[in-house]
Design a protein around this motif. Structure first.
Motif, PDB file in Angstrom:
ATOM      1  N   LYS A  65       0.959  -1.304   0.112  1.00 19.81           N
ATOM      2  CA  LYS A  65       0.046   0.183  -0.034  1.00 19.81           C
ATOM      3  C   LYS A  65       0.911   1.201  -0.152  1.00 19.81           C
ATOM      4  N   GLN A  66       2.393   1.208   0.222  1.00 18.75           N
ATOM      5  CA  GLN A  66       3.158   2.338   0.125  1.00 18.75           C
ATOM      6  C   GLN A  66       3.728   2.368  -0.933  1.00 18.75           C
ATOM      7  N   THR A  67       3.348   1.532  -2.027  1.00 17.92           N
ATOM      8  CA  THR A  67       3.815   1.589  -3.279  1.00 17.92           C
ATOM      9  C   THR A  67       2.862   2.461  -4.487  1.00 17.92           C
ATOM     10  N   PHE A  68       3.242   2.246  -5.803  1.00 18.92           N
ATOM     11  CA  PHE A  68       2.496   2.638  -6.808  1.00 18.92           C
ATOM     12  C   PHE A  68       2.438   1.745  -8.029  1.00 18.92           C
ATOM     13  N   GLY A  69       1.390   1.761  -8.728  1.00 15.74           N
ATOM     14  CA  GLY A  69       1.413   0.769 -10.038  1.00 15.74           C
ATOM     15  C   GLY A  69       0.600  -0.358  -9.487  1.00 15.74           C
ATOM     16  N   PHE A  70       0.860  -1.646 -10.109  1.00 16.31           N
ATOM     17  CA  PHE A  70       0.100  -2.644 -10.009  1.00 16.31           C
ATOM     18  C   PHE A  70       0.361  -3.483  -8.444  1.00 16.31           C
ATOM     19  N   ALA A  71       1.371  -3.245  -7.918  1.00 16.52           N
ATOM     20  CA  ALA A  71       1.717  -3.795  -6.580  1.00 16.52           C
ATOM     21  C   ALA A  71       0.814  -3.193  -5.664  1.00 16.52           C
ATOM     22  N   MET A  72       0.284  -1.935  -6.005  1.00 15.98           N
ATOM     23  CA  MET A  72      -0.713  -1.467  -4.806  1.00 15.98           C
ATOM     24  C   MET A  72      -1.683  -2.079  -4.673  1.00 15.98           C
ATOM     25  N   PHE A  73      -2.334  -2.702  -5.939  1.00 18.51           N
ATOM     26  CA  PHE A  73      -3.566  -3.409  -5.644  1.00 18.51           C
ATOM     27  C   PHE A  73      -3.463  -4.839  -5.847  1.00 18.51           C
ATOM     28  N   PHE A  74      -2.527  -5.241  -6.146  1.00 16.45           N
ATOM     29  CA  PHE A  74      -2.331  -6.867  -6.256  1.00 16.45           C
ATOM     30  C   PHE A  74      -2.606  -7.613  -5.063  1.00 16.45           C
ATOM     31  N   PRO A  75      -3.339  -8.674  -4.947  1.00 21.70           N
ATOM     32  CA  PRO A  75      -3.685  -9.193  -3.810  1.00 21.70           C
ATOM     33  C   PRO A  75      -2.691 -10.079  -3.369  1.00 21.70           C
ATOM     34  N   PHE A  76      -1.563  -9.552  -2.866  1.00 21.29           N
ATOM     35  CA  PHE A  76      -0.430 -10.642  -2.414  1.00 21.29           C
ATOM     36  C   PHE A  76      -0.911 -11.326  -0.905  1.00 21.29           C
ATOM     37  N   LEU A  77      -1.673 -10.744  -0.246  1.00 20.92           N
ATOM     38  CA  LEU A  77      -2.122 -11.258   0.844  1.00 20.92           C
ATOM     39  C   LEU A  77      -2.922 -12.634   0.747  1.00 20.92           C
ATOM     40  N   ASP A  78      -3.991 -12.500  -0.493  1.00 19.44           N
ATOM     41  CA  ASP A  78      -4.793 -13.977  -0.448  1.00 19.44           C
ATOM     42  C   ASP A  78      -3.755 -15.020  -1.205  1.00 19.44           C
ATOM     43  N   PHE A  79      -2.820 -14.534  -2.041  1.00 17.12           N
ATOM     44  CA  PHE A  79      -1.928 -15.535  -2.533  1.00 17.12           C
ATOM     45  C   PHE A  79      -1.186 -16.292  -1.513  1.00 17.12           C
ATOM     46  N   VAL A  80      -0.493 -15.529  -0.705  1.00 20.90           N
ATOM     47  CA  VAL A  80       0.288 -15.961   0.464  1.00 20.90           C
ATOM     48  C   VAL A  80      -0.680 -16.905   1.326  1.00 20.90           C
ATOM     49  N   ALA A  81      -1.909 -16.547   1.708  1.00 19.57           N
ATOM     50  CA  ALA A  81      -2.470 -17.139   2.671  1.00 19.57           C
ATOM     51  C   ALA A  81      -3.035 -18.526   2.074  1.00 19.57           C
ATOM     52  N   ALA A  82      -3.437 -18.346   0.445  1.00 22.23           N
ATOM     53  CA  ALA A  82      -3.753 -19.742  -0.045  1.00 22.23           C
ATOM     54  C   ALA A  82      -2.754 -20.717  -0.018  1.00 22.23           C
ATOM     55  N   LEU A  83      -1.491 -20.145  -0.233  1.00 23.21           N
ATOM     56  CA  LEU A  83      -0.202 -20.929  -0.473  1.00 23.21           C
ATOM     57  C   LEU A  83       0.123 -21.409   0.909  1.00 23.21           C
ATOM     58  N   THR A  84      -0.064 -21.020   2.025  1.00 23.39           N
ATOM     59  CA  THR A  84       0.163 -21.201   3.304  1.00 23.39           C
ATOM     60  C   THR A  84      -0.658 -22.302   3.714  1.00 23.39           C
ATOM     61  N   ILE A  85      -1.997 -22.001   3.531  1.00 22.10           N
ATOM     62  CA  ILE A  85      -2.810 -23.268   3.915  1.00 22.10           C
ATOM     63  C   ILE A  85      -2.865 -24.311   3.231  1.00 22.10           C
ATOM     64  N   GLY A  86      -2.319 -24.456   1.852  1.00 19.70           N
ATOM     65  CA  GLY A  86      -1.980 -25.559   0.937  1.00 19.70           C
ATOM     66  C   GLY A  86      -0.956 -26.247   1.603  1.00 19.70           C
ATOM     67  N   GLY A  87       0.150 -25.609   2.043  1.00 23.03           N
ATOM     68  CA  GLY A  87       1.513 -26.318   2.620  1.00 23.03           C
ATOM     69  C   GLY A  87       1.112 -26.796   4.034  1.00 23.03           C
ATOM     70  N   LEU A  88       0.445 -26.019   4.853  1.00 24.52           N
ATOM     71  CA  LEU A  88      -0.379 -26.665   5.990  1.00 24.52           C
ATOM     72  C   LEU A  88      -0.853 -28.051   5.753  1.00 24.52           C
ATOM     73  N   LEU A  89      -1.831 -27.985   4.840  1.00 26.12           N
ATOM     74  CA  LEU A  89      -2.458 -29.379   4.569  1.00 26.12           C
ATOM     75  C   LEU A  89      -1.869 -30.498   4.231  1.00 26.12           C
ATOM     76  N   ILE A  90      -0.500 -30.181   3.278  1.00 26.99           N
ATOM     77  CA  ILE A  90       0.428 -31.335   2.855  1.00 26.99           C
ATOM     78  C   ILE A  90       1.460 -31.559   3.938  1.00 26.99           C
ATOM     79  N   SER A  91       1.516 -30.638   4.561  1.00 25.61           N
ATOM     80  CA  SER A  91       2.787 -30.771   5.900  1.00 25.61           C
ATOM     81  C   SER A  91       2.536 -32.045   6.654  1.00 25.61           C
ATOM     82  N   LYS A  92       3.604 -32.652   7.173  1.00 26.93           N
ATOM     83  CA  LYS A  92       3.390 -33.688   8.179  1.00 26.93           C
ATOM     84  C   LYS A  92       3.497 -33.262   9.597  1.00 26.93           C
TER      85      LYS A  92
END
Length: 450
Positions: free
Chosen positions: A38-65
């Protein structure tokens, strides 16, 4: 350029998240509290980084032992109860579709808290989580503190985006951060960082003052009062605080002093009268719907305004976490919310008392004590600021649960003895099992038959 750097950092770490979910939790931690995009300009300001990180984290949690269960802790239980209740009130509220946006936000906040509790179950992971959280917030506090100094207190420190959208919410976040910043002065990751952390703590303090938030000023006073009350060096603290207050009052401009002094004439202040109107609206909604309330964002629903707003008044934000919960989730929701706050306070204090006794877990005890003081700032600030869905509150509760898990595991693996002073309990090494020695000749023969 800033947008490119932030995007590069995000995308560089994302491939590792699926295999190491704790990296995803730390990225999630950073994005949630600092909002670097949110402290940048251009596409990065509106890109849903948090949603991508959350999805990958939950996916990794499901396959983790690794171990993935939520611990049996009172805080976990009360948060789950509160979440189930707000789910019910959203369904039966005035306009479920209008309430869904805030409900999804709360869902994401609590999901992060639960995922962090499940993943960060080791001393190093706990330290990393708290350090990233404190560092992300300290970045905002340092910027605000330096801005306050450069403008002579004349400029107002505004919101930083995300959960700290305006100056009032920013002041609440910094008031909650202050005890944690002082904790890092006491327990720096490296000794050479102690004095830089002292400077950062002072900047956080200045940033609260620079927001010109009256609610933030009251929250700061409550936190400082509790720090003084719990300190073992009260006279030293008083000797340090009085010159700081006197110097600060002399330094700040007349506009800031006039705004702070307006709390003395609150009943004549239009802003305060507007808050009282909204508190009356909340009470009216709860009187008609005492069990379930009106659902999220009931303050902005036209039908609710027509029914419960005092005649001739204009609807606005509730400006109180407690009246916010009362109107949205009824008296039942308010009871659960207060129970959650009190449970966090009690659990933090109990954990601090328990773990400070042992040298191996003293850092965990001090961390719980700092989090407990941060909850004081939240509870007091919530009287005049609508922060019922404030991320940091739920993440502080999650940290208390993490501390309990990690601290109990450390104590299980150690046997302890009193130190030379007879007061501190120190680790004597890991527990070792050995069979009991027989005392009589018959018992020895029985134990060692030929």
């Amino acid at each position: 350029m800033r947008g490119a750097i932030v995007a590069l950092l995000m995308f560089m770490w994302m491939p590792f998240v699926i295999f190491k979910p704790f990296i995803g939790v730390l990225l999630w931690d950073w994005i949630s509290h600092m909002n670097p995009h949110k402290q940048t300009f251009g596409f990065a300001m509106f890109f849903p980084f948090l949603d991508f990180v959350a999805a990958l984290t939950i996916g990794g949690l499901l396959i983790s032992k690794d171990k993935k269960s939520l611990p049996a802790h009172p805080i976990v239980a009360i948060i789950l109860m509160y979440f189930l209740w707000v789910t019910f009130t959203t369904i039966v509220g005035f306009e479920p579709g209008y309430s869904s946006e805030k409900y999804i936000y709360v869902l994401k906040v609590l999901l992060f808290a639960f995922v962090a509790i499940m993943v960060m179950q080791s001393p190093n992971r706990l330290r990393a989580f708290v350090f990233v959280m404190a560092g992300s917030l300290a970045y905002i506090g340092i910027k605000g503190g330096l801005f306050t100094v450069m403008t002579g207190g004349g400029g107002r420190v505004q919101g930083a985006g995300g959960m700290m959208e305006d100056n009032n919410q920013l002041a609440m976040g910094m008031a909650m951060l202050l005890p944690l910043a002082m904790y890092f002065v006491q327990h720096p990751p490296l000794k050479v960082l102690k004095w830089p952390f002292v400077g950062a703590t002072f900047c956080v303090l200045l940033s609260i003052v620079g927001t010109q938030s009256r609610g933030g000023f009251v929250a700061l006073a409550a936190v400082m009062g509790m720090i003084l009350l719990k300190s073992k060096h009260k006279f030293k603290m008083i000797a340090l605080i009085i010159p700081l207050i006197a110097g600060g009052l002399y330094f700040m401009p007349d506009s800031w002093k006039e705004r702070m002094q307006s709390t003395e004439n609150a009943t004549e202040d239009s802003s305060f009268r507007g808050r009282v109107v909204m508190w009356r609206f909340s009470s009216n909604v709860a009187d008609d719907h005492p069990i379930e309330g009106g659902g999220f964002n009931v303050f902005y629903i036209r039908r609710a305004q027509e029914l419960y707003m005092p005649p001739g008044e204009i609807a606005r934000a509730p400006h109180s976490a407690y009246f916010e919960v009362l109107a949205e989730h009824g008296y039942t929701g308010l009871l659960l919310y207060l129970s959650m706050l009190l449970t966090g306070w009690y659990a933090g204090g109990s954990a601090a008392k328990k773990f400070r006794k042992h040298e191996e877990t003293k850092w965990i005890g001090d961390l719980c004590g700092a989090i407990q003081l941060g909850l004081v700032g939240y509870a007091v600030g919530g009287l005049t600021v609508n922060i019922a869905t404030f991320d940091l509150f739920y993440h502080y509760l999650a940290v208390i649960v993490m501390c309990s898990n990690v601290g109990n595991e450390i104590l299980k693996r150690q046997t302890f003895k009193l130190s030379d002073d007879g007061k501190t309990v120190v680790a004597a090494g890991p527990k070792k099992w050995s069979p009991p020695k027989p005392t009589s000749h018959a018992a020895r023969e029985k134990a060692n038959p030929i």
